[in-house]
Design a protein around this motif. Structure first.
Motif, PDB file in Angstrom:
ATOM      1  N   TYR A 107      -2.872   5.378   7.010  1.00  0.00           N
ATOM      2  CA  TYR A 107      -2.568   6.785   6.729  1.00  0.00           C
ATOM      3  C   TYR A 107      -3.860   7.580   6.583  1.00  0.00           C
ATOM      4  CZ  TYR A 107      -2.010   3.940   2.419  1.00  0.00           C
ATOM      5  OH  TYR A 107      -2.109   2.980   1.448  1.00  0.00           O
ATOM      6  N   SER A 121      -1.154  12.237   6.831  1.00  0.00           N
ATOM      7  CA  SER A 121      -1.505  11.360   5.713  1.00  0.00           C
ATOM      8  C   SER A 121      -0.497  11.466   4.573  1.00  0.00           C
ATOM      9  CB  SER A 121      -2.914  11.685   5.196  1.00  0.00           C
ATOM     10  OG  SER A 121      -2.998  13.031   4.772  1.00  0.00           O
ATOM     11  N   ASN A 164      -2.484  10.005  -0.860  1.00  0.00           N
ATOM     12  CA  ASN A 164      -2.974   9.827   0.506  1.00  0.00           C
ATOM     13  C   ASN A 164      -3.382  11.137   1.156  1.00  0.00           C
ATOM     14  OD1 ASN A 164      -2.179   7.148   0.171  1.00  0.00           O
ATOM     15  ND2 ASN A 164      -0.163   7.519   1.060  1.00  0.00           N
TER      16      ASN A 164
END
Length: 487
Positions: free
Chosen positions: A171, A180, A260
């Motif tokens: 990611y 992401s 992320n």
């Protein structure tokens, strides 16, 4: 008590080392295979694995209107779309009771800690040891967040750390914020994530138990517990299902996803700027303390994300309390000396950027060297003053001099070093810096031994220089990583 990170294998005493020849790589591997049931998957990868894999591994074709339905990960897409749909539709039919609301918030933190303290800091990074009761609790709580099994989650996260910001990062933030955050789960990955070993988890009884009973645990912890507790205790089954179940799950999902995405875009890089992870208080509040991501990527085995007492990191506090209660031990803390080196490096880089935007005196090597006679002759044409071995043109400052034009005028064609350095007035650092900007020549033989210190303006005595710039004979250096202080 927190343990400083230590090498995994102790160095044998000299007398033992002398008697025992070092193991060859082959014997090391053979010994590993004998002692462990599962051999690490990355034990035989080549040294150029990343470059070789990116060059030889074939990517899936681009997604377009002709094939998009084939490239959707339907299982994860269903979970990520059905859950918010239930929450939104259910909110029209179930009124929110305050008890249910409080329980939903409480259960959000329980299942969130299952991910942050369990999946992330315990199993992915081994930043502390947990007792069996705590392991089972975190495994069950993490399952209630419905983000895959421990083994699957940790395999992806270890790949993320090993291959950050490359195409082997499952990611990677370099593909964009949307990708992401959630795109990497909606769409099939364009290439396989880089290899990451999880053989240690394959030997864990708790991990194997959770993996075996993952589906019933999802149903029970994801929706069963948040439905039954409000229902049995205050008769709000529907509210528990909608708010503590579905809506709470949406918040937990996107809280984790922000680690992320937002944690790679929002904030500063106080420890390292080699990769995208950043520190920001807002991200920390959204992610139960995981928002100090720059620190985490630089020191991933530290059980903390926030190192200052006032920074929001409930996951760290939870682990610390568990340690006090005897449920956790061996809390790993990266050596403070090394943490401060990272901070110093980034501070030096900021100073360097500021320094590069300033004008500095001409280097002595770039100035002409003239004799005393040449200086006297030239000073008859323009206002030149000699100070500390340099010739200065003060024409632009004659009428600006705070002491009056006459003090400069009387020193034209003379050596004013004594007068400038306290004989008439002990000039400020600003005056020293400004005078250096007016250098036009170097006086041959005009720098007596022992007076080099006078030739360096104060602003340059602490000037930031890179390792390949330390060539000045008037410099002393203190080295820190790739940046240095000339002082």
């Amino acid at each position: 008590m927190s343990d400083v990170l230590k090498p995994s294998r102790k160095t044998p005493p000299p007398e033992i080392a002398a008697l025992s020849p070092p193991l060859s790589p082959k014997s090391e591997k053979a010994d590993l295979k004998k002692s462990d049931d599962v051999v690490p998957i990355d034990i035989n990868i080549p040294d150029n694995y990343v470059q070789h894999t990116l060059k030889t591994q074939k990517e899936l074709p681009p997604i377009g209107w002709h094939n998009w339905w084939k490239e959707i990960s339907w299982v994860s897409t269903t979970v990520l779309t059905v859950t918010p749909t239930i929450a939104i539709v259910g909110a029209f039919y179930a009124s929110l009771q305050w008890k249910t609301a409080l329980f939903a918030v409480f259960y959000y933190f329980v299942t969130g800690l299952g991910i942050t303290a369990g999946y992330h800091r315990l199993w992915s990074h081994r930043s502390y040891n947990a007792s069996k009761p705590l392991e089972y609790f975190l495994a069950m709580a993490g399952t209630g967040a419905v983000q895959g099994s421990i083994k699957w989650w940790c395999r992806g996260h270890r790949a993320h750390h090993r291959y950050t910001d490359t195409d082997l990062d499952p990611y990677g933030a370099h593909h964009g914020l949307l990708w992401s955050h959630i795109g990497w789960m909606i769409v099939k990955p364009r290439r396989k994530p880089g290899v990451a070993d999880v053989s240690d988890l394959s030997k864990s009884a708790v991990v194997k138990w959770q993996h075996r009973f993952y589906l019933p645990l999802i149903i029970g912890m994801g929706f069963g517990v948040p439905t039954l507790i409000p229902g049995l205790l205050w008769g709000d089954y529907l509210g528990g299902f909608v708010y503590a179940g579905a809506m709470r799950l949406c918040f937990v999902h996107h809280s984790t996803f922000c680690v992320n995405s937002l944690a790679h875009y929002l904030g500063e890089t106080p420890f390292d700027d080699k990769h995208t992870p950043r520190d920001h208080m807002v991200t920390a509040f959204v992610t139960i303390g995981e928002g100090y991501h720059n620190f985490h990527h630089q020191f991933p085995m530290d059980y903390r994300n926030a190192i200052k007492w006032y920074q929001y990191d409930p996951t760290k506090w939870f682990i610390s309390v568990c340690s006090m209660l005897g449920l956790a031990s061996h809390l790993k803390v990266f050596p403070d000396n090394e943490v401060r080196k990272g901070q110093l490096t980034m501070q030096l880089k900021k100073l360097r950027r500021t320094q590069d935007n300033l004008l500095w005196p001409s280097d002595s090597n770039d100035l002409p060297i003239i004799s005393w006679e040449e200086y006297l002759k030239e000073s008859e044409k323009r206002p030149l003053i000699a100070v500390a071995g340099f010739i200065h043109d003060v024409a632009s400052f004659m009428d600006e001099h705070p002491g009056g034009r006459h003090l400069l005028a009387k020193n034209i064609g003379r050596d004013a070093t004594t007068a400038f350095f306290g004989g008439v007035y002990d000039h400020s650092n600003a005056a020293h810096n400004l005078l250096a900007m007016k250098r036009v020549a170097v006086l041959r033989g005009g720098q007596p031994h022992g007076t080099e210190e006078l030739a360096i303006p104060p602003s340059q005595k602490l000037r930031i220089a890179r390792y390949n710039e330390m060539s000045s004979p008037y410099s002393s250096t203190a080295v820190s990583d790739t940046e240095t202080l000339l002082g």
